[in-house]
Design an enzyme around this catalytic site. Structure first.
Site, PDB file in Angstrom:
ATOM      1  CG  ASP A 281      -2.022   1.113   1.013  1.00  0.00           C
ATOM      2  OD1 ASP A 281      -2.688   1.122  -0.040  1.00  0.00           O
ATOM      3  OD2 ASP A 281      -2.149   1.963   1.907  1.00  0.00           O
TER       4      ASP A 281
ATOM      5  CB  CYS B 184     -16.297  -4.766 -17.589  1.00  0.00           C
ATOM      6  SG  CYS B 184     -15.273  -4.447 -16.138  1.00  0.00           S
TER       7      CYS B 184
ATOM      8  CB  CYS C 182     -18.774  -0.148 -10.663  1.00  0.00           C
ATOM      9  SG  CYS C 182     -18.015  -0.245 -12.291  1.00  0.00           S
TER      10      CYS C 182
ATOM     11  CB  CYS D 287     -13.481   8.475  -4.256  1.00  0.00           C
ATOM     12  SG  CYS D 287     -13.578   6.814  -3.593  1.00  0.00           S
TER      13      CYS D 287
ATOM     14  CB  CYS E 221     -17.435   4.064  -0.260  1.00  0.00           C
ATOM     15  SG  CYS E 221     -18.719   3.766  -1.488  1.00  0.00           S
TER      16      CYS E 221
ATOM     17  CB  CYS F  73     -18.459  -5.869  -8.944  1.00  0.00           C
ATOM     18  SG  CYS F  73     -17.501  -6.687 -10.239  1.00  0.00           S
TER      19      CYS F  73
HETATM   20  C1  B12 Z   1      -4.325   6.261  -3.576  1.00  0.00           C
HETATM   21  C2  B12 Z   1      -5.157   5.040  -3.327  1.00  0.00           C
HETATM   22  C3  B12 Z   1      -6.526   5.221  -3.192  1.00  0.00           C
HETATM   23  C4  B12 Z   1      -7.222   6.540  -3.517  1.00  0.00           C
HETATM   24  C5  B12 Z   1      -7.329   6.658  -5.062  1.00  0.00           C
HETATM   25  C6  B12 Z   1      -7.904   5.370  -5.708  1.00  0.00           C
HETATM   26  C7  B12 Z   1      -7.684   5.248  -7.200  1.00  0.00           C
HETATM   27  N1  B12 Z   1      -8.607   4.563  -7.861  1.00  0.00           N
HETATM   28  O1  B12 Z   1      -6.694   5.731  -7.729  1.00  0.00           O
HETATM   29  C8  B12 Z   1      -8.569   6.396  -2.759  1.00  0.00           C
HETATM   30  C9  B12 Z   1      -8.413   6.951  -1.349  1.00  0.00           C
HETATM   31  C10 B12 Z   1      -9.780   7.029  -3.409  1.00  0.00           C
HETATM   32  C11 B12 Z   1      -8.659   4.856  -2.680  1.00  0.00           C
HETATM   33  C12 B12 Z   1      -9.860   4.180  -2.550  1.00  0.00           C
HETATM   34  C13 B12 Z   1      -9.961   2.798  -2.464  1.00  0.00           C
HETATM   35  N2  B12 Z   1      -8.943   1.930  -2.325  1.00  0.00           N
HETATM   36 CO1  B12 Z   1      -7.082   2.431  -2.530  1.00  0.00          CO
HETATM   37  N3  B12 Z   1      -5.274   2.714  -2.892  1.00  0.00           N
HETATM   38  C14 B12 Z   1      -4.555   3.762  -3.241  1.00  0.00           C
HETATM   39  C15 B12 Z   1      -3.082   3.404  -3.478  1.00  0.00           C
HETATM   40  C16 B12 Z   1      -2.257   3.812  -2.244  1.00  0.00           C
HETATM   41  C17 B12 Z   1      -2.487   4.041  -4.749  1.00  0.00           C
HETATM   42  C18 B12 Z   1      -3.437   3.915  -5.964  1.00  0.00           C
HETATM   43  C19 B12 Z   1      -2.953   4.665  -7.184  1.00  0.00           C
HETATM   44  O2  B12 Z   1      -1.780   4.657  -7.485  1.00  0.00           O
HETATM   45  N4  B12 Z   1      -3.907   5.331  -7.873  1.00  0.00           N
HETATM   46  C20 B12 Z   1      -3.635   6.010  -9.132  1.00  0.00           C
HETATM   47  C21 B12 Z   1      -4.305   5.205 -10.262  1.00  0.00           C
HETATM   48  C22 B12 Z   1      -3.976   5.798 -11.626  1.00  0.00           C
HETATM   49  O3  B12 Z   1      -3.747   3.910 -10.180  1.00  0.00           O
HETATM   50  P1  B12 Z   1      -4.607   2.575  -9.839  1.00  0.00           P
HETATM   51  O4  B12 Z   1      -6.045   2.870  -9.751  1.00  0.00           O
HETATM   52  O5  B12 Z   1      -3.992   1.923  -8.649  1.00  0.00           O
HETATM   53  O6  B12 Z   1      -4.309   1.650 -11.098  1.00  0.00           O
HETATM   54  C23 B12 Z   1      -4.594   2.121 -12.415  1.00  0.00           C
HETATM   55  C24 B12 Z   1      -3.470   1.809 -13.357  1.00  0.00           C
HETATM   56  O7  B12 Z   1      -2.891   0.625 -12.929  1.00  0.00           O
HETATM   57  C25 B12 Z   1      -4.167   1.652 -14.723  1.00  0.00           C
HETATM   58  N5  B12 Z   1      -3.904   0.382 -15.418  1.00  0.00           N
HETATM   59  C26 B12 Z   1      -2.835  -0.403 -15.279  1.00  0.00           C
HETATM   60  N6  B12 Z   1      -2.903  -1.451 -16.059  1.00  0.00           N
HETATM   61  C27 B12 Z   1      -4.051  -1.363 -16.742  1.00  0.00           C
HETATM   62  C28 B12 Z   1      -4.551  -2.208 -17.696  1.00  0.00           C
HETATM   63  C29 B12 Z   1      -5.782  -1.903 -18.265  1.00  0.00           C
HETATM   64  C30 B12 Z   1      -6.308  -2.844 -19.262  1.00  0.00           C
HETATM   65  C31 B12 Z   1      -6.477  -0.726 -17.860  1.00  0.00           C
HETATM   66  C32 B12 Z   1      -7.751  -0.369 -18.475  1.00  0.00           C
HETATM   67  C33 B12 Z   1      -5.923   0.126 -16.893  1.00  0.00           C
HETATM   68  C34 B12 Z   1      -4.690  -0.200 -16.346  1.00  0.00           C
HETATM   69  O8  B12 Z   1      -5.542   1.663 -14.428  1.00  0.00           O
HETATM   70  C35 B12 Z   1      -5.705   1.345 -13.069  1.00  0.00           C
HETATM   71  C36 B12 Z   1      -7.101   1.745 -12.633  1.00  0.00           C
HETATM   72  O9  B12 Z   1      -7.276   3.149 -12.699  1.00  0.00           O
HETATM   73  C37 B12 Z   1      -3.179   1.830  -3.646  1.00  0.00           C
HETATM   74  C38 B12 Z   1      -1.944   1.046  -3.143  1.00  0.00           C
HETATM   75  C39 B12 Z   1      -0.812   1.111  -4.134  1.00  0.00           C
HETATM   76  N7  B12 Z   1       0.379   1.339  -3.638  1.00  0.00           N
HETATM   77  O10 B12 Z   1      -1.011   0.939  -5.339  1.00  0.00           O
HETATM   78  C40 B12 Z   1      -4.445   1.478  -2.827  1.00  0.00           C
HETATM   79  C41 B12 Z   1      -5.376   0.343  -3.354  1.00  0.00           C
HETATM   80  C42 B12 Z   1      -5.525   0.565  -4.847  1.00  0.00           C
HETATM   81  N8  B12 Z   1      -6.643   0.607  -2.713  1.00  0.00           N
HETATM   82  C43 B12 Z   1      -7.275  -0.451  -2.405  1.00  0.00           C
HETATM   83  C44 B12 Z   1      -8.596  -0.453  -1.872  1.00  0.00           C
HETATM   84  C45 B12 Z   1      -9.082  -1.743  -1.227  1.00  0.00           C
HETATM   85  C46 B12 Z   1      -9.399   0.696  -1.961  1.00  0.00           C
HETATM   86  C47 B12 Z   1     -10.921   0.790  -1.694  1.00  0.00           C
HETATM   87  C48 B12 Z   1     -11.716  -0.425  -2.175  1.00  0.00           C
HETATM   88  C49 B12 Z   1     -11.124   1.037  -0.168  1.00  0.00           C
HETATM   89  C50 B12 Z   1     -12.578   1.237   0.267  1.00  0.00           C
HETATM   90  N9  B12 Z   1     -13.392   0.209   0.294  1.00  0.00           N
HETATM   91  O11 B12 Z   1     -12.940   2.338   0.646  1.00  0.00           O
HETATM   92  C51 B12 Z   1     -11.287   2.081  -2.483  1.00  0.00           C
HETATM   93  C52 B12 Z   1     -11.672   1.767  -3.947  1.00  0.00           C
HETATM   94  C53 B12 Z   1     -11.943   2.992  -4.780  1.00  0.00           C
HETATM   95  C54 B12 Z   1     -11.814   2.673  -6.274  1.00  0.00           C
HETATM   96  N10 B12 Z   1     -12.909   2.322  -6.926  1.00  0.00           N
HETATM   97  O12 B12 Z   1     -10.677   2.736  -6.797  1.00  0.00           O
HETATM   98  C55 B12 Z   1      -6.512  -1.717  -2.777  1.00  0.00           C
HETATM   99  C56 B12 Z   1      -7.149  -2.306  -4.060  1.00  0.00           C
HETATM  100  C57 B12 Z   1      -7.328  -3.807  -4.062  1.00  0.00           C
HETATM  101  C58 B12 Z   1      -7.970  -4.245  -5.366  1.00  0.00           C
HETATM  102  N11 B12 Z   1      -8.444  -5.473  -5.365  1.00  0.00           N
HETATM  103  O13 B12 Z   1      -8.027  -3.517  -6.347  1.00  0.00           O
HETATM  104  C59 B12 Z   1      -5.035  -1.141  -2.967  1.00  0.00           C
HETATM  105  C60 B12 Z   1      -4.217  -1.864  -4.022  1.00  0.00           C
HETATM  106  C61 B12 Z   1      -4.366  -1.256  -1.573  1.00  0.00           C
HETATM  107  C62 B12 Z   1      -3.886  -2.676  -1.264  1.00  0.00           C
HETATM  108  N12 B12 Z   1      -2.607  -2.837  -0.997  1.00  0.00           N
HETATM  109  O14 B12 Z   1      -4.605  -3.643  -1.281  1.00  0.00           O
HETATM  110  N13 B12 Z   1      -7.458   4.283  -2.799  1.00  0.00           N
HETATM  111  S1  SF4 Z   2     -19.559  -3.740 -11.784  1.00  0.00           S
HETATM  112 FE1  SF4 Z   2     -17.741  -5.071 -12.049  1.00  0.00          FE
HETATM  113  S2  SF4 Z   2     -18.092  -6.138 -14.020  1.00  0.00           S
HETATM  114 FE2  SF4 Z   2     -19.535  -4.413 -13.919  1.00  0.00          FE
HETATM  115  S3  SF4 Z   2     -18.440  -2.759 -14.993  1.00  0.00           S
HETATM  116 FE3  SF4 Z   2     -18.000  -2.514 -12.826  1.00  0.00          FE
HETATM  117  S4  SF4 Z   2     -16.065  -3.611 -12.498  1.00  0.00           S
HETATM  118 FE4  SF4 Z   2     -16.899  -4.311 -14.474  1.00  0.00          FE
HETATM  119  S1  SF4 Z   3     -15.700   3.705  -3.448  1.00  0.00           S
HETATM  120 FE1  SF4 Z   3     -17.806   4.568  -3.441  1.00  0.00          FE
HETATM  121  S2  SF4 Z   3     -17.521   6.780  -3.803  1.00  0.00           S
HETATM  122 FE2  SF4 Z   3     -15.582   5.744  -4.373  1.00  0.00          FE
HETATM  123  S3  SF4 Z   3     -15.799   5.346  -6.558  1.00  0.00           S
HETATM  124 FE3  SF4 Z   3     -16.572   3.486  -5.511  1.00  0.00          FE
HETATM  125  S4  SF4 Z   3     -18.809   3.860  -5.320  1.00  0.00           S
HETATM  126 FE4  SF4 Z   3     -17.868   5.839  -5.792  1.00  0.00          FE
END
Ligand code: B12
Ligand code: SF4
Ligand code: SF4
Length: 345
Positions: free
Chosen positions: A130, A187, A193, A213, A240, A247
């Site tokens: 993380d 998907c 979602c 978010c 959240c 999903c």
């Molecule tokens: C900052 C952060 C957040 C931020 C920003 C989230 C975000 N979506 O960017 C906030 C606080 C909002 C957050 C929320 C949550 N988080 Co968070 N977060 C992080 C953290 C520390 C960095 C994420 C990051 O770099 N974000 C920037 C974006 C650009 O990167 P990304 O979303 O991780 O990945 C993208 C790229 O990889 C790119 N990509 C790469 N390859 C590919 C390939 C294809 C085909 C495509 C289309 C895209 C793609 O698209 C991805 C999706 O956007 C990571 C831990 C880590 N060190 O990675 C945990 C992490 C992502 N979080 C996690 C979790 C559990 C959550 C929550 C579910 C918590 C909750 N229940 O409240 C929510 C989910 C929100 C959501 N829908 O994303 C888990 C995810 C586990 C999983 N199965 O995905 C992580 C990995 C922590 C962990 N060690 O387990 N989080």
């Molecule tokens: S709910 Fe799950 S399967 Fe449906 S669009 Fe979102 S990530 Fe994909």
């Molecule tokens: S965690 Fe909740 S607020 Fe964040 S993107 Fe998912 S549904 Fe929206």
């Protein structure tokens, strides 16, 4: 000593309780284009550390000179949600019901790194969960552990997204596991979602504006919650799960093998009046070892006020009024809630 590092690593990781172990090549970092786009749009909000740590996220060689491979690890955390107690309670994201995963997974990674150095004395290792500068979902996608859903989560097809990720970089070549192909393949035409998000945080498929978010607003954000987003928080007092709950891949997640991640009493549904009435230092002390501690007492109380305003139950009025003596941002959120309950001053 075993000569095949891949077999040694897999066996030791599984013995330590990692439920998913995959390998990826680490000649370059995956996901950095999406990461840069996220930052350039300011979608990280006040998470300034995301900008500061961009360098090593793009260049894993800065973390481990001579890096060759990434071991991507997963720990399933799904436990059944305890029944809704109703009343003045707030909902907590499922990852936070039990022991803080940073402790649980971090301890295991440290142990794994130590065991590996013993078994393979020349091995260079860097690990993180993380908070280290690794784009974990992107590494997991490259390793074929799952695919990135429209909700941005790493989803294991048919098994869901309720898993923690961790990455261990090493300086030897491992036979990489293969990615599972394009995101849309899994998907399909589903958009549940994107449609369910109450604060419209998704700019598009696979693109989140963290500033909208609820997870960011209730856990990472330190100031006032922007007023237009408060009603959308509904009952979520910490994190959240909505975009995961809807999903279809999450309909029957594998049960977590970790008793430490089971819901602690009152940690899946927080009793809000009790939370507001507990002195800040006592509250923080009571949350030691839980992810719920991250926003601090002030952040949690701020969130609790918003949820009490959203619940619409006048029984919350006395406890909200009792916050007026405070000298911090809780007061303004309590006033907002009182207004919503028709009891504003
Ligand atoms: C900052 C952060 C957040 C931020 C920003 C989230 C975000 N979506 O960017 C906030 C606080 C909002 C957050 C929320 C949550 N988080 Co968070 N977060 C992080 C953290 C520390 C960095 C994420 C990051 O770099 N974000 C920037 C974006 C650009 O990167 P990304 O979303 O991780 O990945 C993208 C790229 O990889 C790119 N990509 C790469 N390859 C590919 C390939 C294809 C085909 C495509 C289309 C895209 C793609 O698209 C991805 C999706 O956007 C990571 C831990 C880590 N060190 O990675 C945990 C992490 C992502 N979080 C996690 C979790 C559990 C959550 C929550 C579910 C918590 C909750 N229940 O409240 C929510 C989910 C929100 C959501 N829908 O994303 C888990 C995810 C586990 C999983 N199965 O995905 C992580 C990995 C922590 C962990 N060690 O387990 N989080
Ligand atoms: S709910 Fe799950 S399967 Fe449906 S669009 Fe979102 S990530 Fe994909
Ligand atoms: S965690 Fe909740 S607020 Fe964040 S993107 Fe998912 S549904 Fe929206």
């Amino acid at each position: 000593m075993h000569t095949d590092p891949g077999r040694v690593i897999r066996a030791q990781a599984e013995a330590l309780g990692f439920t998913r172990v995959r390998f990826a090549r680490a000649s370059d970092a995956p996901g950095i284009a999406a990461y840069d786009a996220f930052l350039s749009q300011g979608r990280h909000g006040s998470m300034g550390w995301m900008v500061a740590s961009r360098g090593p996220r793009a260049n894993p060689g800065e973390l481990l000179p001579g890096v060759r491979s990434a071991v991507v690890l997963g720990v399933d955390h799904a436990w059944p949600r305890p029944a809704d107690p109703g009343g003045l309670t707030g909902k907590v994201a499922s990852y936070a019901w039990g022991r803080d995963y940073h402790n649980l997974v971090g301890k295991r990674l440290r142990r794994l790194a130590r065991d590996l150095r013993e078994a393979l004395p020349d091995l260079g290792v860097y690990w993180g969960v993380d908070s280290r500068p690794l784009i974990e979902r992107a590494w997991a996608e490259r390793s074929g552990m799952g695919f990135i859903g429209r909700n941005c989560c790493l989803i294991v097809p048919g098994q869901g997204s309720y898993l923690f990720l961790a990455v261990l970089l090493i300086d030897v070549d491992l036979e990489p596991d293969l990615p599972r192909g394009g995101a849309d393949r899994h998907c399909g035409s589903c958009r549940r979602c994107l449609d369910v998000c109450p604060t419209d945080a998704f700019v598009d498929s696979h693109q989140l504006d963290a500033r909208r978010c609820i997870s960011y607003l209730t856990i990472e954000h330190r100031g006032a919650i922007p007023e237009p987003l408060r009603a959308g928080m509904g009952r979520w007092v910490f994190g959240c799960d909505l975009c995961q709950e809807v999903c279809p891949h999450n309909h029957a997640p594998p049960p977590s093998p970790e008793p430490d991640l089971a819901p602690r009493p009152d940690h899946a549904w927080l009793p809000l009046p009790a939370l507001l009435q507990t002195p800040d230092d006592v509250l923080e002390q009571s949350l030691l070892g839980s992810p719920l501690r991250r926003p601090g007492a002030i952040g949690l109380k701020r969130n609790a006020c918003v949820v009490l305003g959203n619940l619409g139950d006048v029984a919350a009025i006395p406890v909200l009024e009792a916050q007026r003596h405070r000298g911090d941002l809780v007061v303004e959120h309590a006033e907002w809630a009182l207004d919503r309950l028709g009891a504003g001053s």
